[in-house]
Design a protein around this motif. Structure first.
Motif: not given
Ligand SMILES: Cc1cc2nc3c(=O)[nH]c(=O)nc-3n(C[C@H](O)[C@H](O)[C@H](O)COP(=O)(O)OP(=O)(O)OC[C@H]3O[C@@H](n4cnc5c(N)ncnc54)[C@H](O)[C@@H]3O)c2cc1C
Length: 457
Positions: A218, A230-232
């Motif tokens: 990761y 990523t974890s989604r």
């Molecule tokens: C413009 C913009 C809008 C976004 N809107 C949202 C949204 O509405 N809801 C949302 O959950 N995330 C949002 N994110 C944050 C992030 O993009 C997503 O949480 C992430 O892409 C989810 O994919 P993942 O579960 O595979 O993340 P992973 O990379 O596997 O991360 C694990 C978890 O960490 C948390 N996380 C990771 N990055 C962030 C971050 N930057 N801010 C807050 N939490 C984070 C999430 O809960 C995520 O599931 C946004 C980012 C940007 C730049």
């Protein structure tokens, strides 16, 4: 016979659920209640993708309760009125629910407490259910919130973490209580074709599979757009189908730099919540005004429309916006670069982009969405507010073989390798479908317009 009620809100799970555990321990019978409140929809929740995912989560919660001898009771209406009605009919003494920190949730909690107390019943609100560290638990000296992530993360990491709770073995629900039909995914119109399946069962399976297959890589692989490793888990965390506290425990138990990087990302959720809890206005107002003069008018509207449709002429931007439309989810790198493109290259108001994201994102969340948008726009907590992401360089770096773009932009499928990021280069646009648009604006022109609008020159 004693009865207690558990009100489920953004915590649609049976594992690691302190309100459910407390209710089961406190009474002979428990009413697991979910209220479909139209006020939540009016507050911005009602996007088809989230409604469909919610339906999955409720169905899975109901199935889990049935395996334990109970069931989910669903009501439609005003939360306070419905909870009070159920309390009276089941003669419950107490109601348990998770703390939530949005202005909407706090107002709802206050109304519910007053109504229950007037009726001689008690409301117990449990912290650290939807967050790992509740807003306000750690603050810097002289302020009610952290405005910078790294020191927040340091303090957050040092906080004691409660142990995750097992799901209850049995849940006895009083007989004879009426329940409305829970919403079904099939009844929701306008759902993205590739929307993931919701529910705690899927969430737990996904966490386990991701930790064993992808966690180690990761740290280095989280920005790989085509790799998509990523974890989604974001939608499951958003609906509370998975406990963030449990995810932290399990990642720490796994150990290694990848798992640590994942825990750091989870901390971002709490970081944004602790900001929004004390500054609710920043859901719509700049956290730090840069005195922007965002573009308005017909040309700005046309650019916004092209951006929403994934027709900006910048392939990686278009690919990410089309992924959002198709799946109701977008890779974090895609979110960063599409948001930078909207606010800094097109110089359009971040609120417009945030609104579009919220209309589609299955994980669409007021704190995370609005404050990430502000971060990218430079009106939030980022210490480099005027940084602009170049979509061509970003594409070459995070989609080096061009596979992500070819997956989502079929008009460019014939272009080989990284050449897909510059479709204006082949002579006579060879290999580019005729209906793929020219870039909306040259990058240098967009950058100059941004600097001028923001008063940087
Ligand atoms: C413009 C913009 C809008 C976004 N809107 C949202 C949204 O509405 N809801 C949302 O959950 N995330 C949002 N994110 C944050 C992030 O993009 C997503 O949480 C992430 O892409 C989810 O994919 P993942 O579960 O595979 O993340 P992973 O990379 O596997 O991360 C694990 C978890 O960490 C948390 N996380 C990771 N990055 C962030 C971050 N930057 N801010 C807050 N939490 C984070 C999430 O809960 C995520 O599931 C946004 C980012 C940007 C730049």
């Amino acid at each position: 016979m004693t009865v207690s009620v558990v009100l489920f809100t953004s915590d649609l799970r049976l594992h690691d659920h302190p309100p459910l555990r407390a209710a089961v321990d406190a009474a002979d019978e428990v009413v697991p209640l979910f209220v479909r409140d139209p006020a939540v929809d009016r507050a911005g929740f009602a996007a088809p993708n989230r409604l469909a995912f919610l339906a999955d989560c409720l169905a899975d919660l109901d199935a889990g309760l049935r395996r334990r001898g109970g069931r989910l009771v669903v009501h439609a209406g005003d939360t306070v009125a419905e909870v009070c009605g159920v309390v009276r009919r089941s003669d419950a003494d107490e109601v348990h629910m998770a703390a939530d920190h949005s202005a909407f949730a706090r107002a709802r909690e206050e109304r519910l407490r007053d109504a229950l107390e007037a009726d001689g019943r008690r409301l117990y609100v449990h912290d650290a259910v939807t967050t790992v560290v509740p807003p306000g638990d750690v603050t810097p000296q002289g302020s009610d919130h952290f405005a910078v992530f790294t020191p927040y993360f340091r303090r957050w990491s040092g906080e004691p973490l409660r142990s995750p709770l097992a799901a209850p073995r049995a849940v006895r629900v009083p007989s004879g209580l009426r329940s409305d039909e829970p919403p079904s995914r099939a009844s929701v119109a306008g759902v993205s074709e590739g929307l993931a399946k919701g529910g705690e069962t899927t969430a737990r399976r996904r966490l386990g599979a991701w930790l064993s297959r992808h966690a180690d890589a990761y740290g280095t692989g989280h920005d790989d757009l085509a790799g998509d490793t990523t974890s989604r888990l974001s939608p499951y965390l958003h609906f509370g189908a998975l406990s963030a506290t449990e995810a932290v425990h399990r990642a720490r138990a796994r150990g290694g730099p990848g798992a640590e990087a994942f825990v750091r990302q989870l901390c971002w959720r709490d970081f944004h919540r602790q900001m929004l809890a004390v500054r609710p206005a920043i859901a719509t107002e700049d956290y730090r005004s840069r005195h922007d003069r965002w573009r308005r008018g017909a040309a700005a509207e046309a650019d916004l429309r092209a951006w929403r449709e994934g027709r900006t002429g910048y392939p990686v931007v278009d690919a990410a916006l089309r992924q959002l439309a198709h799946e109701g989810w977008m890779h974090n790198r895609g979110r960063l670069l599409t948001a930078s493109f909207l606010t800094k290259t097109l110089y359009l108001d971040w609120r417009e982009g945030a609104r579009h994201f919220l209309s589609l994102l299955v994980d669409g969340d007021l704190a995370n969405n609005q404050l990430n948008w502000q971060w990218v726009a430079g009106t939030g907590a980022d210490s480099r507010p005027n940084k602009v992401l170049n979509p061509v360089a970003q594409g070459r770096r995070y989609d080096p073989d061009g596979a992500y773009v070819r997956r989502w932009v079929p008009e460019l499928a014939a272009l080989p390798g990284a050449s897909v990021h510059e479709p204006w280069k082949p002579k006579d646009r060879e290999g580019v479908a005729r209906d793929y648009p020219e870039p909306l604006v040259a990058l240098a022109e967009g950058a100059a317009r941004f600097r001028h609008g923001r008063g940087l020159e």
